[in-house]
Design an enzyme around this catalytic site. Structure first.
Site, mmCIF file in Angstrom:
data_model
loop_
_atom_site.group_PDB
_atom_site.id
_atom_site.type_symbol
_atom_site.label_atom_id
_atom_site.label_comp_id
_atom_site.label_asym_id
_atom_site.label_seq_id
_atom_site.Cartn_x
_atom_site.Cartn_y
_atom_site.Cartn_z
ATOM 1 N N ARG A 96 -3.110 35.717 2.720
ATOM 2 C CA ARG A 96 -2.629 34.705 3.602
ATOM 3 C C ARG A 96 -1.078 34.808 3.077
ATOM 4 O O ARG A 96 -0.278 34.637 4.207
ATOM 5 C CB ARG A 96 -2.883 33.284 3.380
ATOM 6 C CG ARG A 96 -2.397 32.412 4.500
ATOM 7 C CD ARG A 96 -2.753 31.127 4.200
ATOM 8 N NE ARG A 96 -1.850 30.469 3.184
ATOM 9 C CZ ARG A 96 -2.399 29.629 2.020
ATOM 10 N NH1 ARG A 96 -3.928 29.659 1.821
ATOM 11 N NH2 ARG A 96 -1.736 29.136 1.236
ATOM 12 N N TYR A 135 7.229 30.146 29.753
ATOM 13 C CA TYR A 135 5.856 30.290 29.956
ATOM 14 C C TYR A 135 4.995 28.878 29.772
ATOM 15 O O TYR A 135 5.505 27.991 28.987
ATOM 16 C CB TYR A 135 5.414 31.075 28.654
ATOM 17 C CG TYR A 135 3.832 31.432 28.448
ATOM 18 C CD1 TYR A 135 2.959 31.762 29.597
ATOM 19 C CD2 TYR A 135 3.359 31.030 27.052
ATOM 20 C CE1 TYR A 135 1.845 31.721 29.308
ATOM 21 C CE2 TYR A 135 1.903 31.286 27.021
ATOM 22 C CZ TYR A 135 1.023 31.812 28.153
ATOM 23 O OH TYR A 135 -0.244 31.736 27.940
ATOM 24 N N ASP A 193 12.204 33.720 22.992
ATOM 25 C CA ASP A 193 10.976 34.562 23.236
ATOM 26 C C ASP A 193 11.304 35.721 24.249
ATOM 27 O O ASP A 193 11.778 35.295 25.384
ATOM 28 C CB ASP A 193 10.025 33.504 24.133
ATOM 29 C CG ASP A 193 8.677 34.215 24.395
ATOM 30 O OD1 ASP A 193 8.537 35.366 24.158
ATOM 31 O OD2 ASP A 193 7.791 33.673 24.829
ATOM 32 N N LYS A 241 1.299 41.812 24.450
ATOM 33 C CA LYS A 241 1.726 42.465 25.621
ATOM 34 C C LYS A 241 2.311 44.010 25.206
ATOM 35 O O LYS A 241 1.614 44.788 24.905
ATOM 36 C CB LYS A 241 3.039 41.360 26.091
ATOM 37 C CG LYS A 241 2.410 40.129 26.274
ATOM 38 C CD LYS A 241 1.331 39.839 27.042
ATOM 39 C CE LYS A 241 0.469 38.283 26.968
ATOM 40 N NZ LYS A 241 1.074 37.297 26.453
HETATM 41 C C1 LIG Z 1 6.711 34.831 27.658
HETATM 42 C C2 LIG Z 1 5.293 34.443 26.784
HETATM 43 N N1 LIG Z 1 5.561 34.080 25.616
HETATM 44 C C3 LIG Z 1 4.320 33.755 24.593
HETATM 45 C C4 LIG Z 1 3.101 33.847 25.225
HETATM 46 C C5 LIG Z 1 1.786 33.682 24.359
HETATM 47 O O1 LIG Z 1 1.279 34.871 23.744
HETATM 48 P P1 LIG Z 1 -0.139 34.837 23.065
HETATM 49 O O2 LIG Z 1 -1.018 34.975 24.515
HETATM 50 O O3 LIG Z 1 -0.227 35.990 22.345
HETATM 51 O O4 LIG Z 1 -0.369 33.582 22.275
HETATM 52 C C6 LIG Z 1 2.825 34.654 26.491
HETATM 53 C C7 LIG Z 1 1.585 34.984 26.984
HETATM 54 O O5 LIG Z 1 1.303 35.187 28.084
HETATM 55 C C8 LIG Z 1 3.933 34.862 27.234
HETATM 56 O O6 LIG Z 1 3.788 35.449 28.465
#
Ligand SMILES: Cc1ncc(COP(=O)(O)O)c(C=O)c1O
Length: 378
Positions: free
Chosen positions: A23, A77, A150, A175
């Site tokens: 961890r 998101y 983000d 992604k």
């Molecule tokens: C812009 C953005 N941030 C964060 C996330 C969350 O990622 P995860 O699905 O890997 O938890 C997503 C998921 O689609 C996203 O599009």
């Protein structure tokens, strides 16, 4: 195993580098963290089990020693908005939203409200708005707020937010970075000022990514630049083609000279690389027409992700922004005819041909008479 208890004692006391417990860190994750840290130009990185886990951990890091107030972009998101209103607020944090593409409004709100954390997306989901990270970083710094970005849609190939003054960068590595739709993961990369807090919060809260996913992500990153360049080039061609299609009412793409953030885009995004995502509104379409369009696609995969080698199409109203009320979606400009396409690495002619035949199946008869023969020029 360590060669002696004295060595273990030094490793546990951070006097010597080494591994003591999974961890706290493991060699495979360590290698991935070093790689992603380098890509973003950061001081420390922690690989997490998902993008949302990275987001949650980043909020904790940002708010340690700061007022528990989060100023968030109104366009985020859906799950990030949900985390703020359904987890952070009930836990006692105050949350406010602002249009990050309205710098005077952001400046006013930061100065008046004195948040501990400001959160925005480099390229927003799904309308692809681009905020002036550099200016917002200055405003946040002046108020001692941590700026959390983000950068999942932009990736470090397009923008490196830490160089623009952000303090913490989060990616869903699910992604573009892992890139093959076979990993769920996230990462937080911090500047030097937050590196120690990031490490200690992660040791205690354990957001850790599994080492196999770390390995897959590193394998994906080897081809990240090649994939991303191709995906961005495909998106440019697809956006141009969609813009001339009578069944498409509006295209959202950062290269568009009439984009509301064109000036910021010219400053922040490299020429020719505007991301792999194109959002577009089908003319006179609601759920029924969009469903028909999606069901007709043969090459483009309808899925709830992005950043894969395959082109992926998502309907925000039933997926990423499903949990918002229709009114909230409308306020964000997410209508019932809006779809989000993330271009993959396929031949662009094939993507366009597939979109063309699917559009034909969903348009009204008067629009159908105006349909172009499929052309991929430009
Ligand atoms: C812009 C953005 N941030 C964060 C996330 C969350 O990622 P995860 O699905 O890997 O938890 C997503 C998921 O689609 C996203 O599009």
């Amino acid at each position: 195993m360590h060669e002696s208890t004295a060595t273990l004692d030094r490793v546990m006391g951070h006097e010597e580098e080494g591994w003591s417990y999974a961890r706290y860190g493991n060699p495979t994750n360590g290698a991935l963290e070093e790689l992603l840290c380098e890509l973003e130009g950061g001081a420390a990185a922690v690989a997490c089990a998902s993008g949302m886990m990275a987001m949650q951990t980043a909020f904790i890091v940002a708010l340690t020693d700061r007022p528990k107030r989060i100023l968030a972009a109104s366009a985020l998101y859906g799950a990030t908005t949900g985390m703020l209103t359904k987890i952070m607020e009930p836990l006692g944090a105050e949350v406010a939203f602002v249009d990050m593409c309205d710098p005077p409004a952001v400046e006013r709100k930061i100065a008046e409200w004195k948040p501990g954390c400001v959160i925005l997306e480099t390229i927003s989901n799904p309308l692809l708005r681009v905020a002036a990270i550099d200016r917002i970083a200055q405003m946040s710094k002046a108020a001692d707020a941590a700026l959390l970005v983000d950068s999942t849609f932009a990736t470090p190939l397009l923008v490196r937010p830490l160089e623009l003054g952000a303090n913490l960068v989060v990616h869903s590595v699910t992604k573009f970075l892992a890139g093959h739709g076979d990993v769920l993961g996230g990462v937080i990369i911090s500047d030097a000022a937050h590196a120690e807090t990031l490490r200690s919060v992660a040791r205690l809260s354990g957001p850790v990514l599994g080492p196999f996913e770390s390995y897959l992500t590193m394998r994906g990153v080897k081809t990240f630049v090649l994939r991303m360049e191709r995906q961005c080039a495909n998106a440019r061609r697809v956006a141009q083609w969609l813009g001339a299609h009578p069944a498409v009412a509006r295209v959202h793409f950062p290269e568009d000279p009439t984009h509301p953030d064109a000036e910021i885009i010219a400053r922040l995004l490299p020429r020719g690389l505007y991301g792999a995502i194109v959002s577009f509104e089908l003319r006179n379409a609601g759920r029924e027409e969009v469903f028909r369009f999606m069901d007709a696609l043969r090459l483009v995969v309808c899925g709830t992700s992005l950043g894969d080698v395959h082109s992926l199409l998502l309907y925000p109203a039933i997926a990423s922004h499903r949990d918002l009320s229709p009114k909230q979606r409308e306020r964000q400009g997410i209508g019932d005819g809006l779809v989000r396409l993330c271009c993959g690495i396929e031949a662009v002619e094939d993507i366009i041909a597939d979109l063309g035949q699917a559009l034909e199946k969903c348009v009204s008869s008067e629009t159908a008479s105006e349909l172009p023969r499929i052309s991929v020029a430009g």
